[in-house]
Write an enzyme that holds these catalytic residues in place. Structure first.
Site, PDB file in Angstrom:
ATOM      1  N   ALA A  68      34.081 -39.445   8.762  1.00 23.67           N
ATOM      2  CA  ALA A  68      35.140 -39.857   7.840  1.00 23.67           C
ATOM      3  C   ALA A  68      34.515 -40.353   6.540  1.00 23.67           C
ATOM      4  O   ALA A  68      33.335 -40.697   6.501  1.00 23.67           O
ATOM      5  CB  ALA A  68      35.954 -40.968   8.468  1.00 23.67           C
ATOM      6  N   GLY A 120      34.356 -38.316  12.552  1.00 22.50           N
ATOM      7  CA  GLY A 120      35.508 -37.475  12.239  1.00 22.50           C
ATOM      8  C   GLY A 120      35.180 -35.987  12.278  1.00 22.50           C
ATOM      9  O   GLY A 120      36.064 -35.162  12.550  1.00 22.50           O
ATOM     10  N   GLU A 123      35.331 -35.094  15.854  1.00 24.44           N
ATOM     11  CA  GLU A 123      36.741 -35.172  16.272  1.00 24.44           C
ATOM     12  C   GLU A 123      37.530 -33.953  15.787  1.00 24.44           C
ATOM     13  O   GLU A 123      38.418 -33.474  16.476  1.00 24.44           O
ATOM     14  CB  GLU A 123      37.361 -36.482  15.757  1.00 24.44           C
ATOM     15  CG  GLU A 123      36.831 -37.682  16.545  1.00 24.44           C
ATOM     16  CD  GLU A 123      37.164 -39.012  15.903  1.00 24.44           C
ATOM     17  OE1 GLU A 123      36.856 -39.169  14.694  1.00 24.44           O
ATOM     18  OE2 GLU A 123      37.719 -39.883  16.567  1.00 24.44           O
ATOM     19  N   GLU A 145      30.737 -44.644  14.594  1.00 21.32           N
ATOM     20  CA  GLU A 145      31.693 -45.657  14.113  1.00 21.32           C
ATOM     21  C   GLU A 145      31.381 -47.062  14.613  1.00 21.32           C
ATOM     22  O   GLU A 145      31.515 -48.044  13.875  1.00 21.32           O
ATOM     23  CB  GLU A 145      33.128 -45.296  14.540  1.00 21.32           C
ATOM     24  CG  GLU A 145      33.716 -44.098  13.835  1.00 21.32           C
ATOM     25  CD  GLU A 145      33.381 -42.780  14.537  1.00 21.32           C
ATOM     26  OE1 GLU A 145      32.462 -42.765  15.374  1.00 21.32           O
ATOM     27  OE2 GLU A 145      34.042 -41.769  14.238  1.00 21.32           O
TER      28      GLU A 145
END
Ligand code: NAD
Length: 726
Positions: A68, A120, A123, A145
């Site tokens: 992310a 991310g 994911e 994270e």
């Protein structure tokens, strides 16, 4: 359809290849605009009958997606207003909606992972029905994270356990492990590993062969691999997992606890409700100061310092191609190794050829270890070692760009080698010293060019520690600073910049931790309680174990010198007497001798506190409140960091926080000692210091700077103007 971050290629078979290629960045990030693009793609995929399936890949070398966009997230971090909570929650739910659309369109979607997929990025791949990865040793897969106080928030906590079971999913996410393609395939996270040339063809072939596709968790007969939380094995995983989490983190890290909760709660419901649970926990973590501080220090500030934020912009880049290292002992050999690994030609000098060779041999041994772990090849070993010349001849230093001295910690020995090197090196060469305790301005005076002299302080073991503390002497010129920073960046370490002072910044603050631990022992508090308080505070080791690892003899020497030279006192205090009794009476100098405050086993692991030391006292105090001990241990370090600001030893909160966590392992969940004070607020911190000062002595007295900040409602990040200010 207009896509910001992807190229769209619709082939004759009706398969769309979507190539991720974020503009102006070396890697892809799952930014808000990337999610918006994927939303449009998912919409079109579902509607357009000419599209048979989708392959998602990336144009970046060795990178599918790095995760992310943390800078976007940082906007919300630690600001729990009703608006920001809602905005962050909506944002995460939008990601979930987008990924759900992608995986429930009925059409096959394959991820062709051309390289690393983290957070991310992974994911995104997990929302595809098929994952094929390229066979490339550089590729990494994982969820980082947790290292910045966040949780996987784009479905990771729900899809991973549904794919591989909670038993495999939990440690993988909790420990932020990064694994290679083969291991990811072994765990069941990806389906196949293929050579580069076959990647897209394989993904397309899979799409062709699977006209309709869905995720296992959308299948009516879906069962969680290994069973849900209420199954026998599930119950075991969560009971043992909780206990292990507590043992490892002392519950200092809310994100790790939240990951556990997400998996547990999420597996009790269907995927859509599970994702909602994840979004709630994600926002809760994002609003927590822990994530704000960790993101700021361990991501934003580290990145800024790594890019040379403290570099004088007026100076031209200094490319260190040739380095001279004086002293081939523990530190010199380590410095030679990391420098040669970065392609720098190193001349490694010691008093005898044998000693110089043994420094080079140290590099060879480190490389052998790397080879054994599959992280280097024998060819790389030959190449790296060819950059190191071990010699006793100072004449070999003639063309070096930078000298680093790492000889014995003795002013006269250092002055001797500085003089010898000075006589041969060129005018433009910069001189760095790795001293831990000797003032840089004083050492610089033993050189003929004090303006080119700078402290370049490494940490042990050099190959593992990511920090370099650069110390400016009174006369250090901007070019010498620029050279030190450029060199540090070249060897891929993070530089902080401090001014000359006794113990500089890191050793000075770190010393207060061990000192406070010794004081507790001197107060009669039972040593295991002191050690546990240190670990519970979030420090990597208890104060006594750290002393052993540094060397109780070294600490004793430094304490004695400070008493005589700074405090002008002839009388040792109780803590010094404690160390002296250990080193001089009991001959127990620490880990290196296999005995100090602890007994060590053959592998150098602390086996137990030395029983005779514990037996010295019959009436150890066991009544001390552990929380009070934890507070003392953290406050004393943070207060010293505040004093360093007042004295101008340190000038930038980024240096202070990054240096503390990377340099001496200051409790990472706090974001560093300065973030610790700022989060508590200067007013509360001053009040706490005053209470501790009344109870334990004036060493806890708050300084004028803190009092001033308390009176003005100020904080360090605001006052000392770091770019990533809170
Ligand atoms: P060490 O004893 O392992 O190595 C010192 C080396 O210097 C030896 O090989 C010695 O033969 C050599 N040497 C001594 N006099 C010399 C001379 N006149 N010419 C050339 N070589 C000479 O010590 P170390 O632990 O590597 O420490 C070196 C320096 O780094 C010291 O200033 C120390 O304070 C500093 N330092 C040490 C650590 C640590 O954890 N050990 C951490 C940071 C900084």
């Amino acid at each position: 359809m207009k896509l910001e971050n992807f190229q769209w290629d619709h082939d004759a078979d009706g398969i769309v290849t979507l190539t991720w290629d974020m503009k102006g960045r070396p890697v892809n990030l799952l930014s808000m605009s990337a999610v918006a693009d994927l939303g449009q793609v998912a919409e079109t995929l579902a509607k357009d009958v000419t599209i048979k399936g989708l392959v998602i890949t990336s144009a970046k070398d060795g990178n599918f997606c790095a995760g992310a966009d943390l800078e976007e997230m940082a906007v919300y971090a630690g600001k729990p207003s009703a608006e920001s909570v809602k905005a962050a929650f909506d944002l995460m739910m939008n990601v979930h909606k987008t990924f759900r659309k992608l995986e429930t369109s009925g059409k096959p979607v394959a991820a062709a992972l051309n390289g690393t997929a983290l957070g991310g990025g992974l994911e995104t791949a997990l929302s595809c029905h098929y994952r094929v990865a390229v066979d490339d040793a550089r590729s990494q897969f994982g969820f980082p994270e947790g290292q910045v106080g966040l949780i996987p928030g784009a479905g990771g906590t729900q899809r991973v356990p549904r794919l591989i079971g909670a038993m495999g999913a939990l440690p993988f996410m909790l420990e932020s492990r990064r694994i290679g393609a083969a291991e990811a395939a072994g765990m069941g996270l990806i389906h196949k590993v293929v050579p580069q040339a076959e990647l897209i063809a394989d993904a397309k072939a899979w799409v062709k062969a699977n006209k309709s596709a869905g995720q296992p968790w959308d299948n009516r007969d879906f069962r969680i691999p290994g069973g849900g939380p209420f199954s026998t094995s599930g119950a075991q995983v969560f009971t043992v997992g909780n206990a292990m989490l507590r043992q490892k983190t002392y519950d200092n890290y809310p994100a790790q606890r939240a990951i556990m909760s997400c998996v547990y709660e999420g597996l009790l419901v269907d995927i859509d409700n599970g994702l909602k649970i994840e979004a709630r926990y994600f926002v809760k973590m994002l609003m927590n100061p822990v994530s704000r501080n960790m993101i700021r220090t361990l991501f934003l500030s580290m990145q800024e310092l790594g890019k040379g934020a403290r570099r004088p912009q007026t100076e031209a880049p200094v490319d260190v191609k040739r380095l001279g290292v004086l002293g081939a002992g523990l530190m010199g050999a380590g410095i030679a190794y990391v420098s040669a690994s970065a392609g720098i030609d190193v001349t490694l000098i010691d008093t005898t050829q044998e000693r110089a060779d043994s420094g080079k041999d140290h590099a060879a041994k480190l490389l052998d270890k790397q080879i054994a772990r599959g992280k280097a090849t024998p060819e790389e070993k030959v190449e790296i070692l060819s950059h190191i010349t071990a010699t006793t001849e100072y004449a070999a230093l003639k063309y070096v760009d930078l000298i680093l001295e790492a000889v014995f910690e003795d002013r006269d020995v250092k002055a001797g080698v500085i003089g010898k090197a000075d006589a041969v090196i060129g005018d433009r060469a910069v001189f760095g010293s790795n001293t831990s305790t000797l003032p840089i301005s004083g050492l610089a005076e033993t050189s003929t060019r004090p303006e080119s002299f700078v402290g370049i302080h490494f940490f042990s073991p050099v190959e593992r520690m990511g920090l370099v503390e650069i110390i400016l002497g009174k006369k250090t010129a901007p070019r010498a600073l620029a050279a030190a920073i450029d060199f540090t960046r070249k060897i891929k370490k993070t530089p902080i910049v401090v001014n000359d002072s006794r113990g500089f910044y890191t050793s000075r603050c770190f010393g207060t931790y061990t000192q406070e631990g010794l004081r507790m022992v001197a107060e009669g508090i039972v040593p295991p309680l002191v050690e546990n308080a240190g670990r519970m505070a979030g420090m990597p080791m208890g104060p006594l174990e750290v002393l052993d690892s540094v060397g109780v003899d070294t600490a004793l020497k430094i304490t004695r010198a400070a008493r005589k030279e700074v405090f002008k006192s002839e009388t040792p205090d109780e803590t010094e007497a404690l160390m002296a009794s250990l080193v001089e009476d009991a001959q127990r100098p620490g880990t290196k001798a296999g005995k100090g405050f602890y007994d060590y086993d053959e592998r150098g692991k602390a086996a137990r506190l030395w029983p005779e030391f514990l037996a010295r006292k019959k009436n150890w105090r066991t009544d001390a409140e552990v929380q009070e001990l934890i507070t003392r241990l953290l406050v004393i370090q943070a207060l010293e960091a505040a004093r360093c600001f007042e004295e101008g030893v340190i000038t930038d909160p980024r240096d202070a926080d990054v240096g503390a966590i990377l340099g001496w392992g200051f409790a990472p969940y706090t974001g560093g000692p300065i973030s610790y004070i700022d989060t508590m607020g200067a007013k509360a911190f001053v009040a706490l210091c005053e209470r501790l000062s009344a109870a334990y002595g004036p060493r806890f007295a708050p300084n004028a700077l803190l009092k001033d900040m308390a009176a003005n409602g100020d904080n360090f990040y605001r006052r000392f103007g770091a770019k990533s200010a809170a």
